[in-house]
Design a protein around this motif. Structure first.
Motif, PDB file in Angstrom:
ATOM      1  N   PRO A 193       0.789  -1.229   0.000  1.00 42.65           N
ATOM      2  CA  PRO A 193       0.000   0.000   0.000  1.00 42.65           C
ATOM      3  C   PRO A 193       0.823   1.283   0.000  1.00 42.65           C
ATOM      4  O   PRO A 193       0.411   2.297  -0.570  1.00 42.65           O
ATOM      5  CB  PRO A 193      -0.826  -0.117   1.294  1.00 42.65           C
ATOM      6  N   ASP A 194       1.998   1.247   0.624  1.00 39.86           N
ATOM      7  CA  ASP A 194       2.849   2.446   0.698  1.00 39.86           C
ATOM      8  C   ASP A 194       3.962   2.417  -0.351  1.00 39.86           C
ATOM      9  O   ASP A 194       5.083   2.870  -0.106  1.00 39.86           O
ATOM     10  CB  ASP A 194       3.447   2.605   2.090  1.00 39.86           C
ATOM     11  N   PHE A 195       3.650   1.899  -1.539  1.00 38.56           N
ATOM     12  CA  PHE A 195       4.682   1.748  -2.575  1.00 38.56           C
ATOM     13  C   PHE A 195       5.309   3.079  -2.983  1.00 38.56           C
ATOM     14  O   PHE A 195       6.483   3.125  -3.374  1.00 38.56           O
ATOM     15  CB  PHE A 195       4.135   1.010  -3.798  1.00 38.56           C
ATOM     16  N   LEU A 196       4.565   4.174  -2.912  1.00 41.92           N
ATOM     17  CA  LEU A 196       5.125   5.471  -3.298  1.00 41.92           C
ATOM     18  C   LEU A 196       6.272   5.861  -2.377  1.00 41.92           C
ATOM     19  O   LEU A 196       7.306   6.358  -2.830  1.00 41.92           O
ATOM     20  CB  LEU A 196       4.043   6.552  -3.283  1.00 41.92           C
ATOM     21  N   ASN A 197       6.098   5.608  -1.095  1.00 38.91           N
ATOM     22  CA  ASN A 197       7.162   5.887  -0.128  1.00 38.91           C
ATOM     23  C   ASN A 197       8.374   5.009  -0.395  1.00 38.91           C
ATOM     24  O   ASN A 197       9.529   5.466  -0.338  1.00 38.91           O
ATOM     25  CB  ASN A 197       6.643   5.657   1.287  1.00 38.91           C
ATOM     26  N   LYS A 198       8.133   3.755  -0.723  1.00 39.41           N
ATOM     27  CA  LYS A 198       9.239   2.825  -0.978  1.00 39.41           C
ATOM     28  C   LYS A 198       9.990   3.192  -2.259  1.00 39.41           C
ATOM     29  O   LYS A 198      11.213   3.043  -2.343  1.00 39.41           O
ATOM     30  CB  LYS A 198       8.722   1.394  -1.020  1.00 39.41           C
ATOM     31  N   ARG A 199       9.278   3.676  -3.259  1.00 45.24           N
ATOM     32  CA  ARG A 199       9.939   4.131  -4.486  1.00 45.24           C
ATOM     33  C   ARG A 199      10.912   5.261  -4.184  1.00 45.24           C
ATOM     34  O   ARG A 199      12.022   5.319  -4.722  1.00 45.24           O
ATOM     35  CB  ARG A 199       8.896   4.593  -5.501  1.00 45.24           C
ATOM     36  N   LYS A 200      10.512   6.175  -3.310  1.00 48.07           N
ATOM     37  CA  LYS A 200      11.388   7.286  -2.936  1.00 48.07           C
ATOM     38  C   LYS A 200      12.592   6.785  -2.148  1.00 48.07           C
ATOM     39  O   LYS A 200      13.719   7.247  -2.361  1.00 48.07           O
ATOM     40  CB  LYS A 200      10.607   8.313  -2.119  1.00 48.07           C
TER      41      LYS A 200
END
Length: 212
Positions: A193-200
């Motif tokens: 669910p928090d893939f955007l944070n992990k991409r960063k």
């Protein structure tokens, strides 16, 4: 000129600039482009360049022992790195014969945990890659081709497990959708669910791709 930079001429119509993880600045431009116009372009991009250089400098300072080959990451943790007559991880120390053997050690002896989690995620998504392997990528963490062969950057094994898992899920979801459409990201978000944070967060470790 404020910056030292490498200049690459090619058949193109526009200028572009890149700053790598070790603050090497590269300008790509059309053949015959005049130097004064190139430097004017750099001046206009000064704020962005300074921001990149500053951010990179923080990362490099925080990881000086990694860059100096005194320590090395495994699953996001730092371990002493010792040059020896063997490739082995034992007693909290990573031993290697030489730098070229780092890939061998990680792929052959330190990948089992990641591959087990990959298999679990594949089961949850109800997909099956044709093959899974590791490669010395310099600009990406993984790739899924049109035949559903998945190849991971072996340095992924150096990263924290939650980031490894995001990349694993990302590539597995490409078996469902070979694009980055809304449906693709919906599949990813179902497991991460928090893939955007992990991409960063992945960007922090990009300097590793210029090493080993």
């Amino acid at each position: 000129m404020k910056y030292d930079y490498d200049l690459v001429f090619s058949v193109r119509k526009t200028l572009s600039i890149s700053v790598n993880s070790f603050n090497k600045i590269t300008v790509r431009c059309p053949r015959g482009y005049k130097k004064d116009k190139i430097e004017k372009f750099l001046e206009n991009k000064a704020s962005w360049i300074d921001k990149c250089v500053s951010a990179n400098s923080v990362v490099l300072a925080e990881n000086s022992v990694i860059i100096g080959l005194k320590e090395i990451f495994y699953n996001g943790k730092r371990y002493p790195l010792e040059f020896s007559c063997k490739n082995q991880f034992e007693d909290g120390v990573i031993f290697i014969k030489n730098v070229k053997h780092i890939k061998t050690l990680y792929c052959e002896k330190l990948s089992a945990g990641f591959l087990n989690r990959l298999e679990r995620y594949a089961g949850q998504l109800k997909v099956a890659p044709l093959s899974v392997s590791f490669k010395d990528y310099k600009a990406k963490w993984g790739c899924c081709d049109g035949y559903n062969n998945i190849v991971f950057n072996y340095r992924l094994l150096m990263l924290p497990e939650d980031l490894q898992d995001y990349v694993a899920v990302h590539e597995l979801c490409h078996i469902i959708k070979h694009d980055h459409s809304a449906k693709f990201w919906k599949e990813v978000a179902a497991l991460v669910p928090d893939f955007l944070n992990k991409r960063k967060r992945l960007n922090y470790y990009s300097f590793l791709n210029s090493m080993y």
